[in-house]
Design an enzyme around this catalytic site. Structure first.
Site, PDB file in Angstrom:
ATOM      1  N   ALA A   1       0.885  -1.343  -0.034  1.00  0.00           N
ATOM      2  CA  ALA A   1       0.243   0.059   0.002  1.00  0.00           C
ATOM      3  C   ALA A   1       0.997   1.265   0.122  1.00  0.00           C
ATOM      4  O   ALA A   1       1.777   1.380   0.786  1.00  0.00           O
ATOM      5  CB  ALA A   1      -1.047   0.073   1.278  1.00  0.00           C
TER       6      ALA A   1
ATOM      7  N   ASP B   1       3.017  14.429  -4.256  1.00  0.00           N
ATOM      8  CA  ASP B   1       4.413  15.024  -4.656  1.00  0.00           C
ATOM      9  C   ASP B   1       4.260  16.626  -4.704  1.00  0.00           C
ATOM     10  O   ASP B   1       3.210  17.242  -5.124  1.00  0.00           O
ATOM     11  CB  ASP B   1       4.682  14.786  -6.126  1.00  0.00           C
ATOM     12  CG  ASP B   1       5.277  13.118  -6.280  1.00  0.00           C
ATOM     13  OD1 ASP B   1       5.334  12.419  -5.223  1.00  0.00           O
ATOM     14  OD2 ASP B   1       5.167  12.727  -7.592  1.00  0.00           O
TER      15      ASP B   1
ATOM     16  N   TYR C   1       7.641  11.274   0.357  1.00  0.00           N
ATOM     17  CA  TYR C   1       7.871   9.788  -0.369  1.00  0.00           C
ATOM     18  C   TYR C   1       9.094   9.296  -0.098  1.00  0.00           C
ATOM     19  O   TYR C   1       9.362   8.049   0.260  1.00  0.00           O
ATOM     20  CB  TYR C   1       7.355   9.731  -1.812  1.00  0.00           C
ATOM     21  CG  TYR C   1       7.171   8.597  -2.142  1.00  0.00           C
ATOM     22  CD1 TYR C   1       5.982   7.941  -2.442  1.00  0.00           C
ATOM     23  CD2 TYR C   1       8.271   7.978  -3.217  1.00  0.00           C
ATOM     24  CE1 TYR C   1       5.830   6.810  -3.124  1.00  0.00           C
ATOM     25  CE2 TYR C   1       8.152   6.492  -3.748  1.00  0.00           C
ATOM     26  CZ  TYR C   1       6.617   6.253  -3.821  1.00  0.00           C
ATOM     27  OH  TYR C   1       6.459   5.004  -4.311  1.00  0.00           O
TER      28      TYR C   1
ATOM     29  N   GLY D   1      11.693   0.434  -9.230  1.00  0.00           N
ATOM     30  CA  GLY D   1      11.997   1.619 -10.147  1.00  0.00           C
ATOM     31  C   GLY D   1      10.547   2.110 -10.644  1.00  0.00           C
ATOM     32  O   GLY D   1       9.508   1.997 -10.087  1.00  0.00           O
TER      33      GLY D   1
HETATM   34  N1  CAA Z   1      15.137  18.361 -11.058  1.00  0.00           N
HETATM   35  C1  CAA Z   1      15.425  19.744 -11.109  1.00  0.00           C
HETATM   36  N2  CAA Z   1      14.804  20.717 -11.126  1.00  0.00           N
HETATM   37  C2  CAA Z   1      13.573  20.673 -11.547  1.00  0.00           C
HETATM   38  C3  CAA Z   1      12.915  19.220 -11.314  1.00  0.00           C
HETATM   39  C4  CAA Z   1      13.908  18.309 -11.203  1.00  0.00           C
HETATM   40  N3  CAA Z   1      13.493  17.040 -11.433  1.00  0.00           N
HETATM   41  N4  CAA Z   1      11.642  19.294 -11.558  1.00  0.00           N
HETATM   42  C5  CAA Z   1      11.465  20.675 -11.656  1.00  0.00           C
HETATM   43  N5  CAA Z   1      12.471  21.408 -11.265  1.00  0.00           N
HETATM   44  C6  CAA Z   1      12.579  22.864 -11.385  1.00  0.00           C
HETATM   45  C7  CAA Z   1      11.689  23.666 -12.451  1.00  0.00           C
HETATM   46  O1  CAA Z   1      12.535  23.544 -13.652  1.00  0.00           O
HETATM   47  C8  CAA Z   1      11.344  24.808 -11.841  1.00  0.00           C
HETATM   48  O2  CAA Z   1      12.551  25.752 -12.052  1.00  0.00           O
HETATM   49  P1  CAA Z   1      12.559  27.353 -11.986  1.00  0.00           P
HETATM   50  O3  CAA Z   1      11.825  27.890 -10.837  1.00  0.00           O
HETATM   51  O4  CAA Z   1      13.806  27.918 -12.278  1.00  0.00           O
HETATM   52  O5  CAA Z   1      11.607  27.615 -13.361  1.00  0.00           O
HETATM   53  C9  CAA Z   1      11.352  24.500 -10.368  1.00  0.00           C
HETATM   54  O6  CAA Z   1      12.129  23.366 -10.086  1.00  0.00           O
HETATM   55  C10 CAA Z   1       9.822  24.373 -10.054  1.00  0.00           C
HETATM   56  O7  CAA Z   1       9.668  24.137  -8.719  1.00  0.00           O
HETATM   57  P2  CAA Z   1       8.214  24.037  -8.306  1.00  0.00           P
HETATM   58  O8  CAA Z   1       8.320  23.655  -6.850  1.00  0.00           O
HETATM   59  O9  CAA Z   1       7.338  25.218  -8.544  1.00  0.00           O
HETATM   60  O10 CAA Z   1       7.851  22.598  -8.942  1.00  0.00           O
HETATM   61  P3  CAA Z   1       6.589  22.467  -9.394  1.00  0.00           P
HETATM   62  O11 CAA Z   1       5.187  22.630  -8.604  1.00  0.00           O
HETATM   63  O12 CAA Z   1       6.362  22.985 -10.775  1.00  0.00           O
HETATM   64  O13 CAA Z   1       6.518  20.769  -9.656  1.00  0.00           O
HETATM   65  C11 CAA Z   1       6.529  18.619  -8.954  1.00  0.00           C
HETATM   66  C12 CAA Z   1       7.020  19.975  -8.737  1.00  0.00           C
HETATM   67  C13 CAA Z   1       4.941  18.410  -8.668  1.00  0.00           C
HETATM   68  C14 CAA Z   1       7.084  17.742  -7.891  1.00  0.00           C
HETATM   69  C15 CAA Z   1       6.957  18.104 -10.442  1.00  0.00           C
HETATM   70  O14 CAA Z   1       8.199  18.355 -10.469  1.00  0.00           O
HETATM   71  C16 CAA Z   1       6.774  16.770 -10.518  1.00  0.00           C
HETATM   72  O15 CAA Z   1       5.619  16.151 -10.516  1.00  0.00           O
HETATM   73  N6  CAA Z   1       8.002  15.729 -10.585  1.00  0.00           N
HETATM   74  C17 CAA Z   1       7.669  14.227 -10.767  1.00  0.00           C
HETATM   75  C18 CAA Z   1       8.045  13.750  -9.251  1.00  0.00           C
HETATM   76  C19 CAA Z   1       8.146  12.232  -9.480  1.00  0.00           C
HETATM   77  O16 CAA Z   1       8.787  11.865 -10.431  1.00  0.00           O
HETATM   78  N7  CAA Z   1       7.296  11.411  -8.873  1.00  0.00           N
HETATM   79  C20 CAA Z   1       7.148   9.982  -8.783  1.00  0.00           C
HETATM   80  C21 CAA Z   1       6.008   9.643  -8.864  1.00  0.00           C
HETATM   81  S1  CAA Z   1       5.931   7.700  -9.295  1.00  0.00           S
HETATM   82  C22 CAA Z   1       6.612   7.022  -7.707  1.00  0.00           C
HETATM   83  O17 CAA Z   1       6.692   7.594  -6.840  1.00  0.00           O
HETATM   84  C23 CAA Z   1       6.516   5.563  -8.057  1.00  0.00           C
HETATM   85  C24 CAA Z   1       8.075   5.239  -7.438  1.00  0.00           C
HETATM   86  O18 CAA Z   1       8.145   4.427  -6.407  1.00  0.00           O
HETATM   87  C25 CAA Z   1       9.344   5.316  -8.602  1.00  0.00           C
END
Ligand code: CAA
Length: 253
Positions: free
Chosen positions: A95, A100, A159, A190
């Site tokens: 679960a 995020d 997480y 992964g």
């Molecule tokens: N690395 C570096 N910089 C990043 C980044 C990253 N991965 N992602 C976003 N940024 C940067 C953006 O370019 C932006 O830069 P500027 O301010 O200079 O424009 C800034 O960070 C944005 O920051 P915010 O806090 O405003 O971010 P946001 O609200 O737009 O989005 C987030 C943040 C919702 C976390 C989004 O990045 C996201 O959804 N990321 C994916 C997270 C992810 O991989 N989750 C996995 C889910 S699946 C899982 O968890 C299963 C498993 O076990 C593998």
């Protein structure tokens, strides 16, 4: 002289109707286990789809409504299932939820909701099954962590903390139960082909897939294979292990 048919091992799978959980239930049932899928009953459409999916298993998989974040509810459920089936031999804690957000935007609610399911849920279930397993001298506990617990992920302080915590928990409990025939291990998937990963923004998901050496998302079957391996009766010398299943996305020694 005919031998009595051995009682099938009873396996509980939390998140049992989820992206990984359904396939874990299937593979455990295929390995001859009596499987009970625990999950929230709140979304009736999800429960109905699951019941259709498992219809071919001829009763080897059953659904039980449960909220892993409810300590007392977990206790009552485990007591009832032990009474009904005689034992709980295998526990898979699958679960899990995501909430995020970068830390500067993360609310206390996003932190707490995630911890209650992803980390408290592991405690709540293990706490109630461990006594019976150690008394009977057999148990297999498999906790699902994540590659993001090993590496950290942008937007996942909650997480990543919970998932890293899951393996710390597994190692500590593995020591406590090692002499009682109970193994405790972690599987760290992964990025897999599940609704959780489908919810990641397209551009970010594409970048992630480009970084996976095997060149594709994992399938739920890839993860279930590892769980079934660790849950096998003859896996008794594997304990406290973290088994990464990530297509080479994070390699470590
Ligand atoms: N690395 C570096 N910089 C990043 C980044 C990253 N991965 N992602 C976003 N940024 C940067 C953006 O370019 C932006 O830069 P500027 O301010 O200079 O424009 C800034 O960070 C944005 O920051 P915010 O806090 O405003 O971010 P946001 O609200 O737009 O989005 C987030 C943040 C919702 C976390 C989004 O990045 C996201 O959804 N990321 C994916 C997270 C992810 O991989 N989750 C996995 C889910 S699946 C899982 O968890 C299963 C498993 O076990 C593998």
């Amino acid at each position: 002289m005919s031998q009595a048919t051995p009682h099938p091992r009873v396996a509980l799978v939390t998140g049992g109707i989820g992206g990984l959980g359904t396939e874990i239930c299937r593979q455990l049932a295929q390995a001859g286990r009596r499987v009970i899928a625990l999950d929230l009953a709140s979304r009736e459409d999800r429960v109905a789809t699951f019941k259709d999916d498992i219809a071919g298993f001829d009763g080897a998989i059953a659904f039980e409504p449960a909220d892993v974040s409810d300590f007392d509810g977990c206790q009552q459920l485990v007591a009832r299932l032990e009474q009904q089936h005689g034992s709980v031999d295998i526990l898979v804690n699958a679960a899990g939820i995501t909430r995020d957000a970068s830390l500067r935007k993360m609310t206390q609610q996003q932190w707490q909701e995630l911890m209650r399911v992803n980390l408290d849920g592991v405690f709540n279930m293990c706490r109630h099954v461990v006594e019976g397993m150690t008394v009977r001298g057999f148990g297999r506990i498999v906790n699902i962590s994540s590659v993001n617990g090993q590496t950290g992920q942008f937007g996942q302080t909650n997480y990543s903390a919970a998932k890293a915590g899951v393996h710390g928990f597994s190692m500590a409990l593995a020591r406590e139960t090692a002499r009682k025939g109970v193994t405790v291990n972690t599987v760290s998937p992964g990025y897999c082909d599940t609704p959780m990963v489908a919810a990641v923004p397209d551009e970010i998901r594409a970048q992630i897939i480009a970084g996976i050496p095997v060149g594709r998302l994992g399938s739920p079957a890839d993860i279930a294979r590892a769980v079934a391996f660790l849950a096998a009766d003859d896996a008794g010398y594997l304990t406290g292990v973290n088994l990464p299943v990530n297509g080479g996305y994070f390699m470590s020694f």
